[in-house]
Design a protein around this motif. Structure first.
Motif, short mmCIF file in Angstrom:
data_model
loop_
_atom_site.label_atom_id
_atom_site.label_comp_id
_atom_site.label_asym_id
_atom_site.label_seq_id
_atom_site.Cartn_x
_atom_site.Cartn_y
_atom_site.Cartn_z
N ILE A 41 11.62 31.61 -5.62
CA ILE A 41 11.72 30.25 -5.11
C ILE A 41 13.00 30.07 -4.30
O ILE A 41 14.09 30.40 -4.76
N GLY A 42 12.84 29.54 -3.11
CA GLY A 42 13.96 29.01 -2.34
C GLY A 42 13.98 27.52 -2.62
O GLY A 42 13.14 26.77 -2.10
N THR A 43 14.85 27.08 -3.50
CA THR A 43 14.89 25.71 -3.98
C THR A 43 15.04 24.72 -2.82
O THR A 43 15.75 24.98 -1.86
N LEU A 44 14.37 23.58 -2.93
CA LEU A 44 14.49 22.53 -1.92
C LEU A 44 15.96 22.17 -1.71
O LEU A 44 16.70 21.96 -2.69
N GLY A 86 12.31 24.24 1.56
CA GLY A 86 12.33 25.26 0.51
C GLY A 86 11.06 26.06 0.61
O GLY A 86 10.19 25.77 1.43
N CYS A 87 10.95 27.11 -0.22
CA CYS A 87 9.75 27.94 -0.14
C CYS A 87 9.46 28.62 -1.47
O CYS A 87 10.30 28.66 -2.37
N ARG A 88 8.25 29.16 -1.54
CA ARG A 88 7.81 29.98 -2.67
C ARG A 88 7.15 31.22 -2.10
O ARG A 88 6.32 31.13 -1.17
N ALA A 89 7.53 32.38 -2.63
CA ALA A 89 6.93 33.64 -2.18
C ALA A 89 5.59 33.83 -2.88
O ALA A 89 5.52 33.85 -4.12
#
Length: 107
Positions: A41-44, A86-89
Motif C-alpha cells: 500500500i502507498g498510503t493516501l 495513493g495506491c495498492r499493488a
C-alpha cells in the motif's frame, strides 16, 4: 578533477510492503524507484511536488482525488501538486516516480 555525476542511494523500507530507492536527484528534480510486494500500500497522502509515475512492472489500483484507476506496465500519468493520492499493488511491481522539485524528505 571532476565531480562524479553518479550517486548511490540505499533502499529504504517505506512500510506497508513498499521499499523506496532514490535513483537520482537535483534541487529541481528527483527520480525514485518504489518496489511493491503484492497488496503493498502507498498510503493516501499529498505533497506540494508535481509527480509523474511510470509503471515499470506489476498492476496497481491508484486513487487520485476522487478517481480510481487501474494501471499496468508501460503506462504513466501525472499527479498534480497537492492532489491526495495513493495506491495498492495488485501484484508485485515497480513504479518509477519523478518529483519536481526534489523530495528532500527522501534524502
Amino acid at each position: 578533477m571532476t565531480k562524479s555525476l553518479v550517486r548511490t542511494f540505499p533502499s529504504v523500507e517505506a512500510g506497508n510492503g513498499v521499499t523506496r530507492r532514490v535513483l537520482s536527484d537535483s534541487p529541481d528534480l528527483m527520480v525514485v524507484e518504489f518496489r511493491f510486494a503484492k497488496d503493498g500500500i502507498g498510503t493516501l497522502h499529498s505533497h506540494p511536488h508535481i509527480q509523474a509515475t511510470y509503471v515499470l512492472s506489476g498492476r496497481f489500483e491508484f486513487t487520485i482525488g476522487d478517481e480510481v484507476v487501474l494501471v499496468s506496465p508501460g503506462e504513466s500519468f501525472v499527479i498534480p501538486s497537492l492532489a491526495t493520492h495513493g495506491c495498492r499493488a495488485l501484484e508485485d511491481g515497480v513504479l518509477i516516480d519523478t518529483f519536481t522539485p526534489r523530495r528532500d524528505d527522501f534524502l
